[in-house]
Scaffold this motif. Structure first.
Motif, short mmCIF file in Angstrom:
data_model
loop_
_atom_site.label_atom_id
_atom_site.label_comp_id
_atom_site.label_asym_id
_atom_site.label_seq_id
_atom_site.Cartn_x
_atom_site.Cartn_y
_atom_site.Cartn_z
N ALA A 1 143.79 40.91 62.70
CA ALA A 1 143.71 39.48 62.32
C ALA A 1 143.16 39.36 60.90
O ALA A 1 143.66 38.58 60.08
CB ALA A 1 142.83 38.73 63.31
N ALA B 1 146.99 32.47 68.69
CA ALA B 1 147.36 33.57 69.61
C ALA B 1 146.32 34.69 69.53
O ALA B 1 145.89 35.25 70.55
CB ALA B 1 148.74 34.10 69.27
N PHE B 2 145.85 34.99 68.26
CA PHE B 2 144.85 36.03 68.09
C PHE B 2 143.52 35.63 68.70
O PHE B 2 142.82 36.46 69.30
CB PHE B 2 144.67 36.36 66.61
CG PHE B 2 145.55 37.50 66.16
CD1 PHE B 2 145.22 38.80 66.51
CD2 PHE B 2 146.69 37.30 65.40
CE1 PHE B 2 146.03 39.86 66.11
CE2 PHE B 2 147.49 38.36 65.01
CZ PHE B 2 147.17 39.66 65.38
N ALA C 1 152.24 36.02 69.00
CA ALA C 1 151.70 36.39 67.68
C ALA C 1 152.78 37.02 66.82
O ALA C 1 152.92 36.68 65.64
CB ALA C 1 150.54 37.36 67.86
N THR D 1 154.29 35.31 63.46
CA THR D 1 154.20 36.04 62.18
C THR D 1 155.58 36.11 61.54
O THR D 1 155.74 35.88 60.34
CB THR D 1 153.66 37.45 62.42
OG1 THR D 1 152.47 37.37 63.18
CG2 THR D 1 153.38 38.16 61.11
N TYR E 1 150.71 36.51 74.74
CA TYR E 1 150.13 36.15 73.43
C TYR E 1 150.45 37.19 72.36
O TYR E 1 150.55 36.85 71.18
CB TYR E 1 148.62 35.92 73.57
CG TYR E 1 148.35 34.63 74.35
CD1 TYR E 1 148.59 33.39 73.73
CD2 TYR E 1 147.92 34.66 75.66
CE1 TYR E 1 148.40 32.22 74.43
CE2 TYR E 1 147.73 33.48 76.37
CZ TYR E 1 147.96 32.25 75.76
OH TYR E 1 147.79 31.09 76.45
N SER E 2 150.65 38.41 72.75
CA SER E 2 151.10 39.42 71.78
C SER E 2 152.49 39.06 71.26
O SER E 2 152.76 39.11 70.05
CB SER E 2 151.15 40.80 72.41
OG SER E 2 149.89 41.20 72.84
N TYR F 1 142.19 44.21 67.52
CA TYR F 1 142.76 42.86 67.33
C TYR F 1 142.07 42.18 66.13
O TYR F 1 142.73 41.56 65.28
CB TYR F 1 142.57 42.01 68.58
CG TYR F 1 143.55 42.31 69.71
CD1 TYR F 1 144.90 42.47 69.44
CD2 TYR F 1 143.12 42.42 71.03
CE1 TYR F 1 145.79 42.75 70.46
CE2 TYR F 1 144.00 42.69 72.06
CZ TYR F 1 145.35 42.86 71.77
OH TYR F 1 146.22 43.13 72.77
N THR G 1 149.89 29.06 64.46
CA THR G 1 150.17 29.46 65.85
C THR G 1 149.71 30.90 66.06
O THR G 1 149.13 31.23 67.09
CB THR G 1 151.69 29.33 66.13
OG1 THR G 1 152.11 28.04 65.76
CG2 THR G 1 152.01 29.60 67.58
N CYS G 2 149.98 31.74 65.05
CA CYS G 2 149.60 33.16 65.14
C CYS G 2 148.08 33.27 65.28
O CYS G 2 147.58 34.04 66.09
CB CYS G 2 150.08 33.87 63.88
SG CYS G 2 149.66 35.61 63.87
N SER G 3 147.34 32.45 64.51
CA SER G 3 145.88 32.48 64.56
C SER G 3 145.38 32.12 65.94
O SER G 3 144.51 32.78 66.50
CB SER G 3 145.33 31.50 63.51
OG SER G 3 143.95 31.32 63.70
#
Length: 1183
Positions: free
Chosen positions: A1111, A1089-1090, A1074, A1078, A1070-1071, A1107, A1085-1087
């Protein structure tokens, strides 16, 4: 050493001599005297037809006698420049002339005269480049060899008398008229005044008689040996190691000294002058000889009024003395360090480049040389096959523990060597071994106060264990020390106690000798002690008039020969004996009336107590019952006297070139009875000779007669003679000859007996007895000639003999050239030796051919199998073992050589049960040692692919946990998956063979086994073999796409990675998602992942807070929304999951036609894979 006057040359007109100098290299002698007398002489040895007469014994004539004219006053200084062949002379008027040699005569080259003062001394430096001239008025001039002045100096207020260069030419010593010695550097700068310690308590005016600094051109007798001698006219002398030595050796010669000089080795210092005898008015001219350590060696008395100069010859074997108007020559017999054991001459010499003595063991029989270097060697003593080297102990080397038990470090060491110089044993002792003698069982070393006995042993057939036991038992009795003043009764034999050996004695020991049963010790007063051996008991004391220098016992210890310090030889009867003329007894211990002067060496015969040889000046005399034979001219040292033959060695000649000893310098002399017997047999006949030998019996003469009788086939005389010399083989031979009928046959046998083999063979062939010629050659081991004789024979030769000959020649070459041996072994059908030779020559093809030729179950097959196994040739070794019906050995070889697949195959085909257990045992052994990869390789070779795969997956999982490089982890997973694929192939093959009408029982059993292997626990591995490889492949691909700028593809690949949370940690996935989102501005998608990252279990609060902060930073700037395309893709994930994923792009494949890998069964778009040669996942070639 021994010295005696040998020649005298008169100078015409009775002109008195002032000085003499001997050119060391070219042999010229220059002498200067009154009225400008200057002569150059040269003594050359005339070598006639008889090459035995060499060295000092050869007659010498004056090959040059030239008068050099140029001086008017008395010539006072003469000095040689050996390197440039120049002579420098000076007279009382201060005139200096340099002479040169041109076409065999001497001519003036340069002249110099200061006209102010007289030259007192001149000295060339060691390389002959510079000369230093000192004048009486204090002037010093240093010039070059070509006549140029280098520098000059006036030493004000000093009267100069002597000058000397240091060996390295860096220092000059100036001797003053008042006895001072000043030290200057080579540029004339004053350094210091030398301290003269030898003049303590000296009274009256003194002057320096001589300064001589030995340049070390032939090495030194021991490291840091004194070499600078300074002597004064009152007889005081000091010998120093270097110019400011604070502990010089001081000598008081008790004479008026005129001149001093070192010999060419720096081992003897000659001090010449005059001695005032107490009872005589006039003074006696003498030359005293000393070692560098101040020990007096000899005194030479010379007639005449005044001795004015001395000069050593270059070889150190002669010395010239200027006395009045004569030149006397004295011969010197040096005390070489040498000895003889068996046929080996052992001798030692010094080299300028080494501190140690070079000890040469020269095997005269084979002319071989063995060299050994010994530091501070003191003496060499020999007996039988062994030799003792005595030296000062080298404390840099560790001494044996047993030696250290004796107390502190011992000062001296005795080394027992064999005839090639190999050390067999050694003993460290505290007493100074000034005198050493040796018997077959004992070594006796004596200092001046005590003697030490060592019963040495040489292990011939004892094992190491037995030697140690003997050593423990006999340790005490083997070494003993006795003080000379103790009365020995034999009761106090205990271990060596060196403490009592240092008590001083008024009457020191001066020499010793021993035989197996008697020890004789001589003392300086002339008393001689006789002890019994091996239990040391004092039997008797004898008193002589003179001090003994050398003693020797005859072979039965009944008579003692003594050479005293004046060179007088006398005999002492130790046992009562009857005189030859009357029956009267000579009492034991009484000195015989026999006397000889100027004797320097003697040797008793080993086999006759009444026979001895002695050296008197340059003549050798042989005595039988005290009657001399006519002398022989020689200057050799006697090695051995046995069988009526004297072996002598010309050590003087050997020492001229000690690195290359020549057999010409060994001389054998036959004594008269042997020569007479030979002459009688040759000229008169056997009967007369037989009568002569009966009158003068000796085993050698009887043997000589027997051989002569055999030559003439006089068998009766030959047999009688063989009986007299107790030669049983000879008697047997004569009997065998007597049984032969044919005369030529007897002659042939006699020829063979005398080693005339060619002649004997020719006789056999002439008699048409090829068989006897062949058997003669077989006895001699001459198989080449045997083969030749067998092949040239007219009839068919014996096949077995022929094979034997081929094999024997093969054996001959096997030790030398194995390539040649092979062809002979082939002809001789000797397969064992052929195999051995092929193996040694590394001809494995030949060895393999031999294996195929050998019949089954041949005993050699096992050996060839072993040979192949040792060099790692598994297949050939297995073939050899199988051919001799040893499958077990074949399997063991495969296991040993790590060929497990072959081992398993063999085990199955020969129904061996233990291979499986052996395999698992070995694998567990490897795993215990943490050698997992080796275990994988082992299973793979044994075709246990699933086991190998399991281990491989374990390795990959471990590496993944360690967070190692992802590419390495992917490779490990690929390797594990490939092993699973190989396993699938194996299962498939076994199923096919099962379906084909169950062809073989073994393969059916194997298929069953493999099916059993694939149990439920292995399903995950078998079914999802590629899952780990896929995970890391897409993980790497996403990062590659991100860095290359294909951010959208990177996001899609990262989205696909979510399926592999069981393999790659979720935080990583997930890192990465993200970051990719980005970069692609897909903030929706990034949201997500966070959200996933923040909700991960087991997350640290600090990490979760980080984290959340990140975010907040991102989503306050950007709305968490994706592009429509990305949203659509995310929403259609459920459908996409069923579509295959392209391993090149990471995108789902929506086309109907695509490429699939033959190995890993993964797909890719055709247009994408066309750019690759290998599958991006498993790296198998793209078809």
């Amino acid at each position: 050493m021994f010295i005696y006057l040998s020649k005298k040359i008169a100078i015409p007109n009775n002109t008195h001599l002032k000085c003499v100098s001997w050119n060391k290299d070219q042999g010229f002698i220059a002498c200067g005297g009154d009225d400008g007398l200057l002569r150059v002489l040269k003594l050359e040895i005339q070598t006639g037809d008889d090459s035995k007469i060499k060295g000092l014994a050869a007659p010498s004539n004056l090959s040059m006698n030239q008068t050099l004219e140029g001086h008017s006053g008395a010539v006072q200084v003469v000095t040689w420049n050996e390197q440039y062949e120049k002579l420098t002379t000076s007279d009382q008027n201060g005139l200096i002339i340099v002479w040169m040699l041109y076409k065999g005569a001497w001519y003036e080259e340069m002249i110099n005269n200061r006209n102010k003062s007289v030259v007192r001394s001149m000295s060339w430096n060691s390389d002959g480049q510079k000369i230093c001239i000192v004048y009486e008025d204090g002037a010093v001039i240093v010039g070059s060899v070509d006549g140029n002045r280098i520098w000059g100096k006036e030493l004000k207020g000093n009267q100069l008398a002597h000058v000397a260069w240091s060996p390295d030419s860096k220092i000059l010593l100036f001797g003053m008229a008042n006895g001072e010695v000043q030290i200057y550097d080579n540029q004339g700068n004053f350094i210091m005044q030398m301290s003269i310690s030898c003049l303590t308590n000296a009274t009256g005016a003194i002057s320096i008689a001589g300064i001589h600094w030995y340049a070390g051109t032939r090495g030194y007798v021991e490291p840091h040996c004194p070499c600078l001698a300074i002597c004064f006219d009152n007889g005081r002398c000091q010998i120093m190691r270097y110019e400011n030595d604070e502990n010089p050796v001081c000598i008081d010669t008790l004479m008026n000294v005129v001149s001093i000089q070192w010999n060419h080795y720096g081992s003897v210092l000659a001090v010449a002058g005059s001695l005032r005898a107490s009872n005589v008015e006039k003074e006696v001219n003498v030359v005293q000889f000393y070692t560098p350590f101040g020990e007096h060696l000899r005194t030479l008395k010379v007639n005449g009024k005044q001795l004015t100069g001395i000069a050593w010859e270059g070889g150190g074997l002669r010395i010239a003395l200027a006395v009045d108007s004569y030149i006397y020559f004295a011969n010197i017999r040096p005390d070489y360090k040498w000895g003889v054991c068996c046929s080996t001459v052992v001798y030692a010499y010094t080299k300028p480049e080494r501190q140690e003595y070079c000890v040469v063991f020269w095997d005269t029989k084979n002319n071989e040389k063995f060299v050994k270097y010994v530091k501070s060697l003191m003496s060499i003593t020999t007996s039988g096959d062994f030799c003792i080297l005595s030296s000062k102990a080298d404390h840099t080397q560790t001494q044996d523990q047993t030696e250290l038990e004796l107390g502190s470090h011992a000062m001296y060491v005795l080394i027992l060597c064999n005839s090639i110089g190999t050390p067999l044993d050694s003993k460290y002792i505290d007493i100074n071994p000034l005198f050493v003698t040796m018997t077959k069982t004992h070594v006796i070393a004596a200092s001046k106060e005590a003697f030490y006995l060592w019963q040495y042993r040489v292990a011939k057939k004892l094992t190491a264990l037995e030697i140690n036991q003997v050593n423990k038992i006999k340790k005490e009795g083997r070494e003993r020390v006795y003080h000379i003043d103790n009365i020995l009764s034999g009761a106090n034999d205990s271990g060596p106690d060196f403490s009592k050996a240092f008590t001083a004695t008024r009457d020191p020991i001066c020499c010793i000798t021993a035989t197996d049963k008697t020890l004789i010790v001589g003392r300086e007063s002339g008393t001689i002690h006789r002890y019994s051996l091996p239990n040391v008991v004092l039997i008797q004391k004898y008193t002589l008039n003179n001090r003994a220098h050398y003693m020797s016992l005859n072979c039965n210890s009944s008579r003692l020969a003594i050479i005293d310090i004046t060179g007088m030889l006398t005999l002492v009867d130790l046992e009562a004996r009857a005189t030859t003329d009357s029956g009267n007894q000579v009492s034991a211990g009484g000195p015989s009336k026999f006397e000889r002067k100027d004797v320097w060496d003697m040797k008793w015969a080993n086999d006759n107590p009444d026979l001895f040889a002695m050296m008197e000046k340059t003549r050798m005399y042989v005595f039988r019952n005290l009657d001399p034979e006519e002398p022989i001219q020689t200057s050799g040292y006697i090695c051995n006297f046995e069988d009526l033959e004297i072996k002598s060695v010309l050590l003087d000649e050997i020492m001229k070139d000690p690195e290359r000893p020549n057999k010409d310098n060994l001389i054998n002399f036959e004594i008269r009875s042997l020569r007479d017997s030979r002459a009688l047999i040759e000229k008169v006949g056997i009967e007369d000779a037989s009568q002569f030998i009966e009158d003068n019996p000796h085993p050698r003469l009887w043997r000589f007669l027997a051989e002569a009788a055999l030559q003439k086939l006089d068998l009766r005389t030959a047999e009688q003679a063989f009986v007299h010399c107790k030669d049983y083989q000879g008697i047997e031979f004569v009997k065998r000859l007597g049984n032969l009928q044919s005369e030529p046959m007897k002659q042939a046998e006699v020829a063979a007996y005398f080693s005339r083999f060619e002649e004997a063979e020719r006789m056999y062939l002439d008699m048409d007895r090829r068989d006897l010629a062949v058997s003669l050659r077989i006895k001699l081991g001459d198989w080449f000639r045997v083969l030749q004789l067998l092949k040239t024979g007219s009839g068919n030769c014996d096949d077995t003999l022929l094979l034997q000959a081929y094999n024997a020649i093969g054996d001959y070459f096997a030790d030398r050239q194995k390539v040649n041996a092979v062809q002979y072994y082939l002809q001789g059908q000797n397969q064992e030796r052929l195999a051995e030779c092929s193996y040694m020559l590394e001809d494995y093809d030949g060895l393999e051919r031999l294996t195929t030729v050998l019949p089954e179950n041949h005993k050699l097959l096992q050996e060839t199998g072993e040979m192949f196994a040792t060099v790692g040739m598994c297949e050939q070794a297995v073939n050899a073992y199988l051919k001799c019906n040893q499958p077990k050995a074949a399997v063991d070889t495969c296991v040993h050589l790590n060929q497990w697949n072959k081992a398993v195959e063999l085990a199955r085909s020969h129904n061996m049960k233990e291979i499986k257990s052996l395999l698992s045992k070995y694998a567990s052994h490897l795993l215990e040692k943490n050698k997992t990869l080796e275990a994988v390789e082992l299973y793979r070779k044994a075709h246990h692919f699933l086991d190998a795969a399991k281990l491989m997956f374990k390795i990959a999982d471990d590496e993944a946990k360690k967070r190692t490089k992802p590419l390495r982890v992917k490779k490990l997973y690929v390797l594990a998956a490939c092993l699973v694929e190989t396993y699938h192939e194996q299962v498939k093959a076994s199923q096919q063979s099962k379906s084909k009408a169950k062809k073989s029982e073994a393969s059916f059993a194997l298929a069953g086994l493999l099916e059993e292997d694939a149990t439920s626990s292995d399903n995950r591995i078998v079914d999802n073999a590629w899952r780990g490889a896929e995970a890391y492949h897409f993980f790497l691909l996403a990062q590659k796409q991100l860095y290359e700028g294909y951010t959208e593809n990177a996001v899609r690949t990262a989205l696909h990675l979510r399926e592999y949370e069981d393999i790659i940690p979720a935080v990583e996935i997930y890192s990465l998602l993200a970051i990719c989102a980005t970069a692609n501005r897909a903030f929706g998608t990034c949201s997500q992942a966070f959200i996933k990252l923040e909700s991960l279990e087991g997350l640290e609060p600090e990490q979760r807070q980080l984290y959340e902060d990140l975010a907040l930073k991102i989503f306050t700037k950007h709305t968490p929304k994706d592009s429509r395309m990305m949203e659509r893709e995310r929403s259609s994930e459920g459908v996409e999951g069923k579509l295959p994923t392209c391993i090149v792009t990471g995108l789902p494949i929506q086309e109907y036609q695509f490429w699939m890998c033959s190995l890993c069964k993964h797909c890719a778009l055709e247009q994408e894979i066309s750019r690759y040669n290998c599958c991006p996942l498993c790296h198998s070639p793209v078809a």
